[in-house]
Design a protein around this motif. Sequence first.
Motif, PDB file in Angstrom:
ATOM      1  N   GLY A  87     -11.500  -8.171  12.433  1.00  0.00           N
ATOM      2  CA  GLY A  87     -11.422  -8.242  13.887  1.00  0.00           C
ATOM      3  C   GLY A  87     -11.278  -6.859  14.481  1.00  0.00           C
ATOM      4  O   GLY A  87     -10.869  -5.913  13.805  1.00  0.00           O
ATOM      5  N   THR A  88     -11.592  -6.737  15.747  1.00  0.00           N
ATOM      6  CA  THR A  88     -11.456  -5.458  16.438  1.00  0.00           C
ATOM      7  C   THR A  88     -10.016  -4.983  16.387  1.00  0.00           C
ATOM      8  O   THR A  88      -9.105  -5.713  16.754  1.00  0.00           O
ATOM      9  N   SER A  89      -9.802  -3.796  15.881  1.00  0.00           N
ATOM     10  CA  SER A  89      -8.490  -3.145  15.767  1.00  0.00           C
ATOM     11  C   SER A  89      -7.489  -3.909  14.902  1.00  0.00           C
ATOM     12  O   SER A  89      -6.289  -3.665  14.976  1.00  0.00           O
ATOM     13  N   ASN A  96       2.394   0.642   5.649  1.00  0.00           N
ATOM     14  CA  ASN A  96       2.875  -0.173   4.531  1.00  0.00           C
ATOM     15  C   ASN A  96       2.673  -1.670   4.760  1.00  0.00           C
ATOM     16  O   ASN A  96       3.595  -2.467   4.631  1.00  0.00           O
ATOM     17  N   LEU A  97       1.470  -2.025   5.099  1.00  0.00           N
ATOM     18  CA  LEU A  97       1.065  -3.435   5.218  1.00  0.00           C
ATOM     19  C   LEU A  97       0.264  -3.741   3.963  1.00  0.00           C
ATOM     20  O   LEU A  97      -0.825  -3.213   3.776  1.00  0.00           O
ATOM     21  N   ASN A  98       0.805  -4.577   3.081  1.00  0.00           N
ATOM     22  CA  ASN A  98       0.206  -4.782   1.768  1.00  0.00           C
ATOM     23  C   ASN A  98       0.040  -6.252   1.409  1.00  0.00           C
ATOM     24  O   ASN A  98       0.816  -7.092   1.853  1.00  0.00           O
ATOM     25  N   TYR A  99      -0.955  -6.537   0.575  1.00  0.00           N
ATOM     26  CA  TYR A  99      -1.224  -7.883   0.063  1.00  0.00           C
ATOM     27  C   TYR A  99      -1.293  -8.903   1.204  1.00  0.00           C
ATOM     28  O   TYR A  99      -0.648  -9.944   1.153  1.00  0.00           O
ATOM     29  N   SER A 100      -2.060  -8.607   2.227  1.00  0.00           N
ATOM     30  CA  SER A 100      -2.036  -9.414   3.443  1.00  0.00           C
ATOM     31  C   SER A 100      -3.418  -9.751   3.981  1.00  0.00           C
ATOM     32  O   SER A 100      -4.397  -9.084   3.679  1.00  0.00           O
ATOM     33  N   ASN A 101      -3.443 -10.781   4.821  1.00  0.00           N
ATOM     34  CA  ASN A 101      -4.647 -11.186   5.544  1.00  0.00           C
ATOM     35  C   ASN A 101      -4.346 -11.099   7.026  1.00  0.00           C
ATOM     36  O   ASN A 101      -3.397 -11.723   7.500  1.00  0.00           O
ATOM     37  N   VAL A 102      -5.132 -10.316   7.734  1.00  0.00           N
ATOM     38  CA  VAL A 102      -4.909 -10.066   9.151  1.00  0.00           C
ATOM     39  C   VAL A 102      -6.228 -10.318   9.876  1.00  0.00           C
ATOM     40  O   VAL A 102      -7.165  -9.547   9.723  1.00  0.00           O
ATOM     41  N   PHE A 103      -6.295 -11.421  10.610  1.00  0.00           N
ATOM     42  CA  PHE A 103      -7.540 -11.813  11.276  1.00  0.00           C
ATOM     43  C   PHE A 103      -7.319 -12.014  12.767  1.00  0.00           C
ATOM     44  O   PHE A 103      -6.448 -12.791  13.167  1.00  0.00           O
TER      45      PHE A 103
END
Length: 181
Positions: A87-89, A96-103
């Motif tokens: 997604g945009t931005s 330190n954002l790890n092992y993650s899904n960010v949509f």
Amino acid sequence: SISICYGAESRSTFMLSFGTNAGKNATGTTASTFIGSNSGYDASGSTYVNFIGANAGYGAINALNSNFIGVGSGNLSTGATYNNFLGTSAGQSSLNLNYSNVFGYESGRGVTNAQYVNFFGHQAGWFATNATLSNFIGFNAGSSATNAQYSNFIGYTAGTAASRRRTARSKSPIRTHRHRL
């Protein structure tokens, strides 16, 4: 390594750069793909990554085994390993954002210290801190949440600005959740 378009560079091993300035000044990258104008520009230590979209992964530091897809996704992120930003931005300026899904649009933007999280929705998890093992799903869910470990915020603005504090006698966090559907 292969570079296609004006200013595209491939100074590292097994790197594909496609787009104006894609991969330019990237250092310490191995087996990575940069597609889109300025994708991967000034990225360092980004190994086994795919940065797809204008400015995706621009200035990213120590991204490992991650996919940043969308305009500005993962832009200026530091220590983002084993992630999917879509997604945009999404994931922009995260630390330190790890092992993650960010949509979602600006989902996970400005997050600090969050591992094993799922942020789905417009600005879900936006500028959240210490949100390990959490799920924020919905428009602004968990936005600006502080010390929100082990939290599930589901729905429109659920958990926005939520905070957990540890008591002096207990090692477990006090659970404060706000859910709005």
